[in-house]
Design an enzyme around this catalytic site. Sequence first.
Site, PDB file in Angstrom:
ATOM      1  N   VAL A 146      73.335  -8.745  13.968  1.00 50.79           N
ATOM      2  CA  VAL A 146      72.187  -7.841  14.098  1.00 50.79           C
ATOM      3  C   VAL A 146      71.409  -8.053  15.389  1.00 50.79           C
ATOM      4  CG1 VAL A 146      71.868  -7.495  11.633  1.00 50.79           C
ATOM      5  CG2 VAL A 146      70.676  -9.377  12.774  1.00 50.79           C
ATOM      6  N   TYR A 147      71.703  -9.101  16.126  1.00 53.04           N
ATOM      7  CA  TYR A 147      70.984  -9.324  17.375  1.00 53.04           C
ATOM      8  C   TYR A 147      71.422  -8.268  18.382  1.00 53.04           C
ATOM      9  CZ  TYR A 147      69.725 -14.016  15.604  1.00 53.04           C
ATOM     10  OH  TYR A 147      69.241 -15.073  14.862  1.00 53.04           O
ATOM     11  N   SER A 148      70.509  -7.325  18.623  1.00 56.60           N
ATOM     12  CA  SER A 148      70.765  -6.234  19.578  1.00 56.60           C
ATOM     13  C   SER A 148      72.060  -5.492  19.244  1.00 56.60           C
ATOM     14  CB  SER A 148      70.791  -6.757  21.019  1.00 56.60           C
ATOM     15  OG  SER A 148      69.564  -7.357  21.354  1.00 56.60           O
ATOM     16  N   ALA A 149      72.260  -5.237  17.933  1.00 56.62           N
ATOM     17  CA  ALA A 149      73.401  -4.436  17.455  1.00 56.62           C
ATOM     18  C   ALA A 149      74.736  -4.965  17.964  1.00 56.62           C
ATOM     19  CB  ALA A 149      73.217  -2.975  17.852  1.00 56.62           C
TER      20      ALA A 149
END
Length: 345
Positions: free
Chosen positions: A61-64
């Site tokens: 989920v970190y920056s998609a």
Amino acid sequence: MEYRNLGASGLRVPVLSFGAGTFGGSGPLFSHWGTTDVEEARRLVDICLEAGVNLFDTADVYSAGASEEVLGEAIKGRRNDVLISTKASLPVSDGANDWGSSRSRLIDSVEAALKRLGTDHIDIFQLHAFDASTPVEEVVSTLDRLVSDGKLRYIGVSNFSGWQIMKSLAAAERHGWTRYVANQVYYSLVGRDYEWDLMPLDEDQGLGALVWSPLGWGRLTGKISRAKPVPAGSRLHETADFGPPVEDELLYKVVDALEEVAAETGRSVPQVAINWLVGRPTVSSVIIGARNEAQLRQNLGAVGWSLTTEQVAKLDAASAVTAPYPHFPYRRQEGFARLNPPLAG
């Protein structure tokens, strides 16, 4: 750099690890963390490895997924020199199966992470949150199969409650599946909730704590105190609501103590705050972040020295809060304390 076993496993990890949440930053939260590109990331990895920090933590989920992609590029050609930790389970889109820890989601998430990271295995894979909609047997059996397939080396959790961890461990024990050995938790001098239930659980069950946000979501950088309000350029103005809350008076008490100890040791406020964590029970590694080389070198200076017993006591006292029920009798009444002496002061 000191290395410790990750919980009851044989994997040795550095007491400081690097959080890659600043890599490829985008979106309302991660763009404020940092926007490190591949070239900058490669330089930060160089500095980490020179200092003995070989564990790098990220998540889908970190920056998609951009954080995993940038990290993969930054470690290209030296995969054998590093340990990769990543996480999945939080929603990555509005798709019906793009969240949670179902068998389908976990298999797809691991395959996607391997591709983004440019590797054939993940050293430490953690569930980013508990999925109450999927049976724990489905979750743990899927992780066990992924370990057997060689795609995951060690597994763990993040942001789980104690009963959620124990339910999962019980299923693993019952069926002979791979057990969790990592517990990635929020823990700082302004957030010691980890100590009430999760720390004793980790000690008892052999999980090693990987600490995220050791500076209290950016509050213990030395830039905030009673006399210094949150600076105009601080990311807290945009990100405070995403992270753990902190009462102002507690923050100021802790910062007062940190400034006193920093003056005594000749270290910075964040270095003292991180060093305190390194000395806590069950902590295997403290995840530090950095948007640039100067910040990274500053945080790396948090190890290689020790606080005195008196300095630790001062920080303990400043950061202490009333224990929630059912824990406060064990702190206040002698009879209870004899039954269950606390791990931490």
